[in-house]
Design an enzyme around this catalytic site. Structure first.
Site, PDB file in Angstrom:
ATOM      1  N   ARG A  54       0.838  -1.212   0.000  1.00 26.09           N
ATOM      2  CA  ARG A  54       0.000   0.000   0.000  1.00 26.09           C
ATOM      3  C   ARG A  54       0.865   1.251   0.000  1.00 26.09           C
ATOM      4  O   ARG A  54       0.602   2.205  -0.694  1.00 26.09           O
ATOM      5  CB  ARG A  54      -0.937  -0.012   1.208  1.00 26.09           C
ATOM      6  CG  ARG A  54      -2.049  -1.033   1.004  1.00 26.09           C
ATOM      7  CD  ARG A  54      -3.209  -0.745   1.867  1.00 26.09           C
ATOM      8  NE  ARG A  54      -2.801  -0.799   3.275  1.00 26.09           N
ATOM      9  CZ  ARG A  54      -3.535  -1.307   4.238  1.00 26.09           C
ATOM     10  NH1 ARG A  54      -4.714  -1.790   3.970  1.00 26.09           N
ATOM     11  NH2 ARG A  54      -3.124  -1.325   5.473  1.00 26.09           N
ATOM     12  N   LYS A 161      -4.952 -18.695   2.001  1.00 25.59           N
ATOM     13  CA  LYS A 161      -5.903 -19.092   3.037  1.00 25.59           C
ATOM     14  C   LYS A 161      -5.995 -17.953   4.064  1.00 25.59           C
ATOM     15  O   LYS A 161      -4.998 -17.254   4.206  1.00 25.59           O
ATOM     16  CB  LYS A 161      -5.356 -20.370   3.625  1.00 25.59           C
ATOM     17  CG  LYS A 161      -5.845 -20.744   4.964  1.00 25.59           C
ATOM     18  CD  LYS A 161      -5.202 -22.003   5.446  1.00 25.59           C
ATOM     19  CE  LYS A 161      -5.720 -22.304   6.810  1.00 25.59           C
ATOM     20  NZ  LYS A 161      -5.137 -21.519   7.879  1.00 25.59           N
ATOM     21  N   LYS A 195       2.848 -30.540   0.303  1.00 28.46           N
ATOM     22  CA  LYS A 195       3.654 -31.518   1.044  1.00 28.46           C
ATOM     23  C   LYS A 195       3.744 -32.821   0.249  1.00 28.46           C
ATOM     24  O   LYS A 195       2.727 -33.343  -0.201  1.00 28.46           O
ATOM     25  CB  LYS A 195       3.032 -31.798   2.424  1.00 28.46           C
ATOM     26  CG  LYS A 195       3.016 -30.577   3.347  1.00 28.46           C
ATOM     27  CD  LYS A 195       2.358 -30.926   4.678  1.00 28.46           C
ATOM     28  CE  LYS A 195       2.105 -29.705   5.536  1.00 28.46           C
ATOM     29  NZ  LYS A 195       3.165 -29.354   6.461  1.00 28.46           N
ATOM     30  N   GLU A 229      -0.110 -29.930  17.129  1.00 30.50           N
ATOM     31  CA  GLU A 229       0.960 -28.939  17.069  1.00 30.50           C
ATOM     32  C   GLU A 229       1.459 -28.626  18.466  1.00 30.50           C
ATOM     33  O   GLU A 229       0.677 -28.606  19.417  1.00 30.50           O
ATOM     34  CB  GLU A 229       0.447 -27.644  16.441  1.00 30.50           C
ATOM     35  CG  GLU A 229       0.047 -27.787  15.000  1.00 30.50           C
ATOM     36  CD  GLU A 229      -0.240 -26.435  14.396  1.00 30.50           C
ATOM     37  OE1 GLU A 229       0.712 -25.763  13.996  1.00 30.50           O
ATOM     38  OE2 GLU A 229      -1.413 -26.040  14.349  1.00 30.50           O
ATOM     39  N   ASP A 248      -9.515 -22.689  11.341  1.00 27.48           N
ATOM     40  CA  ASP A 248      -8.112 -22.542  10.927  1.00 27.48           C
ATOM     41  C   ASP A 248      -7.593 -23.798  10.227  1.00 27.48           C
ATOM     42  O   ASP A 248      -6.754 -23.703   9.337  1.00 27.48           O
ATOM     43  CB  ASP A 248      -7.269 -22.249  12.187  1.00 27.48           C
ATOM     44  CG  ASP A 248      -5.824 -21.879  11.863  1.00 27.48           C
ATOM     45  OD1 ASP A 248      -5.613 -21.200  10.834  1.00 27.48           O
ATOM     46  OD2 ASP A 248      -4.916 -22.256  12.633  1.00 27.48           O
ATOM     47  N   HIS A 253      -6.932 -27.857   5.696  1.00 29.17           N
ATOM     48  CA  HIS A 253      -5.862 -28.860   5.767  1.00 29.17           C
ATOM     49  C   HIS A 253      -6.381 -30.276   6.071  1.00 29.17           C
ATOM     50  O   HIS A 253      -6.020 -31.239   5.401  1.00 29.17           O
ATOM     51  CB  HIS A 253      -4.846 -28.469   6.833  1.00 29.17           C
ATOM     52  CG  HIS A 253      -4.302 -27.074   6.662  1.00 29.17           C
ATOM     53  ND1 HIS A 253      -4.133 -26.500   5.429  1.00 29.17           N
ATOM     54  CD2 HIS A 253      -3.899 -26.148   7.564  1.00 29.17           C
ATOM     55  CE1 HIS A 253      -3.635 -25.271   5.581  1.00 29.17           C
ATOM     56  NE2 HIS A 253      -3.492 -25.042   6.872  1.00 29.17           N
ATOM     57  N   LYS A 353      -3.491 -26.954  19.315  1.00 30.35           N
ATOM     58  CA  LYS A 353      -2.251 -26.211  19.564  1.00 30.35           C
ATOM     59  C   LYS A 353      -1.763 -26.501  20.982  1.00 30.35           C
ATOM     60  O   LYS A 353      -2.542 -26.923  21.840  1.00 30.35           O
ATOM     61  CB  LYS A 353      -2.518 -24.710  19.456  1.00 30.35           C
ATOM     62  CG  LYS A 353      -3.001 -24.283  18.078  1.00 30.35           C
ATOM     63  CD  LYS A 353      -2.074 -23.266  17.478  1.00 30.35           C
ATOM     64  CE  LYS A 353      -2.499 -22.821  16.118  1.00 30.35           C
ATOM     65  NZ  LYS A 353      -1.663 -23.270  15.049  1.00 30.35           N
TER      66      LYS A 353
HETATM   67  C1  BG6 Z   1      -1.790 -22.790   9.000  1.00 24.88           C
HETATM   68  C2  BG6 Z   1      -2.545 -22.400  10.247  1.00 24.88           C
HETATM   69  O1  BG6 Z   1      -2.631 -22.750   7.878  1.00 24.88           O
HETATM   70  O2  BG6 Z   1      -1.273 -24.112   9.162  1.00 24.88           O
HETATM   71  C3  BG6 Z   1      -1.636 -22.463  11.450  1.00 24.88           C
HETATM   72  O3  BG6 Z   1      -3.072 -21.090  10.105  1.00 24.88           O
HETATM   73  C4  BG6 Z   1      -1.001 -23.825  11.562  1.00 24.88           C
HETATM   74  O4  BG6 Z   1      -2.343 -22.150  12.641  1.00 24.88           O
HETATM   75  C5  BG6 Z   1      -0.356 -24.251  10.240  1.00 24.88           C
HETATM   76  O5  BG6 Z   1      -0.020 -23.769  12.569  1.00 24.88           O
HETATM   77  C6  BG6 Z   1       0.068 -25.712  10.305  1.00 24.88           C
HETATM   78  O6  BG6 Z   1       0.850 -26.018   9.203  1.00 24.88           O
HETATM   79  P1  BG6 Z   1       1.916 -27.190   9.262  1.00 24.88           P
HETATM   80  O7  BG6 Z   1       2.435 -27.261   7.863  1.00 24.88           O
HETATM   81  O8  BG6 Z   1       2.949 -26.761  10.264  1.00 24.88           O
HETATM   82  O9  BG6 Z   1       1.189 -28.417   9.701  1.00 24.88           O
END
Ligand code: BG6
Length: 504
Positions: A54, A161, A195, A229, A248, A253, A353
């Site tokens: 911007r 995303k 991946k 995670e 999220d 995913h 998390k």
């Molecule tokens: C992202 C999320 O899309 O994917 C994060 O916003 C998450 O919160 C991440 O930590 C996980 O990705 P990966 O590749 O580490 O499993």
């Protein structure tokens, strides 16, 4: 060990326009991925990178900042000559959708640059911006004609995303974008599809003769998809608190993993056919009534604790998180897929998390062999048969089965046969974005989400969002950072006489 040869062709000349060039995503992933492509000679011969923000900055300042990011986030040692060549292609341009005239100016600058670099006018617009900017930027790109394809010059739009925050907003965004460009020009990114192990699910299932005949409700008891995670929410409090674990991770995913595991065999390996099968299986996820959604889901939020030597504070004390927030940092779901192949086979999904370990895997649990034959022997139980597709930390595949323990009497134990990528292939570490960016440049959208599958994903999670909204904080469990997650997640399987696969 096999060196992975590159039999890929170079993409045609093009310009690569990054919106959000000053942001974290550009520095952390996009530029390091472009660097890796440059290092393997997979960038077009005639190429330019345009960094849009911007507020304008000088080319020198932008290049310095990207170089700093590259040194910090590169996945391989940085060769200064290659980095210099790449960064010399970078030009900074200012454009702000709140000031439409800046897009008219941008168009002029871009055309001049393309003429000077002889890129032929093919363009890729990469929106590495906060989601609120996707529609306004696309509208301006459309209004100024920058997205209009001409002769041989293609124009593509890459969207990061999160794509929407629920079914209605995802539909609205799709409608808006499809007024500006055709579906085949849109590349909706889900980095899980970058991946190797995730892409390998297709190969495992469909390039081997032995799995497909048993890949159904006659032989599979249930499927577990886990994305645990260790990291807490960290500095993303504001985004995360309005998002939560379900939005999220799940419709994107985890559903990528689910759709690859559960889809029907595509007749051809092309984007249309593969994406149609993926969308079809997501659309077959059984809709949940409100009361079922509550029974079939578990929500958790982490409390302070320790992971290794790292102290994690209470989620609610994280910067930018509302005190007393009821946002979930953990979710477990039980889903059913309403089709002939999967009727009666539960799919259990969990992600969270601040857990004790980092692990991403799909575990296919096969039906138990009849115990009858061993009932008059000292054998007390048979181990469970799992096929485990490991995505992190171990990239590979493991098969668990029973075997006889050597010795005169009949004793049986569970063992594991393992394939690990790193034992067979020597591939340079990568960001995971290389394949995705390369595919955008060559026009292969097989690894990108189509509008129908994005909407099918939101459709499947919407009942949970609605039921939780009504329930407020009721039903939200707490779990300690560094633990395995809320107790309810175990309960979800226990009441079906099952349990989550323990770490091997
Ligand atoms: C992202 C999320 O899309 O994917 C994060 O916003 C998450 O919160 C991440 O930590 C996980 O990705 P990966 O590749 O580490 O499993």
């Amino acid at each position: 060990m096999t060196e992975v040869p590159s039999n890929q062709r170079k993409p045609d000349p093009c310009s690569f326009v990054i919106f959000g060039v000053t942001g974290d995503l550009t520095h952390r992933l996009v530029i390091p991925a472009l660097y890796n492509l440059a290092a393997t000679d997979l960038l077009p011969d005639k190429f330019c990178v345009v960094g849009v923000a911007r507020k304008g900055t000088s080319n020198g300042d932008l290049r310095d900042s990207l170089m700093k990011g590259l040194r910090e986030f590169a996945t391989r040692p940085v060769d200064d000559a290659i980095a210099k060549r790449l960064l010399e292609c970078v030009t900074s341009i200012a454009a702000d959708p709140r000031e439409p005239s800046s897009f008219d100016e941008m168009r002029e600058q871009l055309e001049k640059l393309e003429a000077a670099r002889a890129t032929g006018g093919s363009r890729l617009f990469y929106l590495a911006t906060p989601p609120g900017a996707f529609a306004p930027i696309s509208r301006e790109l459309g209004r100024t004609g920058m997205l209009q394809q001409k002769n041989d010059a293609w124009r593509r739009l890459v969207i990061e995303k999160p794509f929407g925050t629920d079914l209605a907003s995802a539909k609205a965004l799709n409608d808006e974008l499809l007024k500006i460009v055709d579906e085949h020009q849109i590349y909706r990114i889900d980095h899980y599809l970058g991946k190797e192990t995730v892409q390998n699910i297709l190969v495992l299932r469909f390039a081997n003769g032995m799995f497909e005949p048993i890949w159904n409700r006659n032989h599979i008891d249930h499927v577990q998809i886990t994305v645990d995670e260790k990291l807490g929410v960290g500095h993303r409090g504001s985004f995360y608190d309005s998002t939560g674990a379900l939005r999220d991770m799940v419709p994107n995913h985890l559903f990528q993993l689910l759709s690859l595991v559960a889809m029907e065999p595509p007749a051809r390996f092309d984007a249309h056919t593969v994406r149609s099968e993926k969308a079809e299986v997501l659309a077959a996820i059984q809709p949940q009534r409100e009361s079922d959604a509550l029974v079939n889901s578990v929500r958790g939020q982490y409390q302070g604790g320790k992971i290794g030597d790292t102290v994690i504070e209470d989620y609610c004390k994280t910067g930018d998180v509302k005190p007393g927030s009821t946002t979930e940092t953990y979710v477990a779901l039980k889903l059913a897929i309403d089709n002939w192949r999967w009727a009666g086979v539960p799919f259990y999904l969990r992600t969270g998390k601040a857990l004790g370990i980092k692990r991403t895997e799909v575990a296919i649990k096969f039906k138990q062999a009849p115990f009858a034959m061993f009932s008059c022997t000292p054998v007390e139980a048979l181990a469970e048969n799992y096929l485990v597709i490991g995505v992190e930390p171990t990239e590979g595949i493991a098969l668990q089965f029973n075997t006889k323990v050597p010795g005169p009497s009949i004793r049986i134990d569970g063992v594991e046969m393992k394939f690990r990528y790193k034992d067979y292939f020597k591939a340079e570490p990568s960001t995971g974005y290389e394949t995705l960016i390369y595919d955008c440049m060559i026009g292969d959208n097989i690894l990108f989400q189509r509008a129908d599958s994005v909407e099918a994903g939101w459709q499947a999670v919407q009942p949970f969002l609605d039921a939780w909204k009504k329930a407020g904080g009721k039903g939200l469990e707490r779990y300690k950072a560094g633990s395995e997650g809320p107790a309810g997640a175990e309960e979800l399987l226990k009441r079906d006489g099952r349990s989550w696969r323990k770490l091997g």
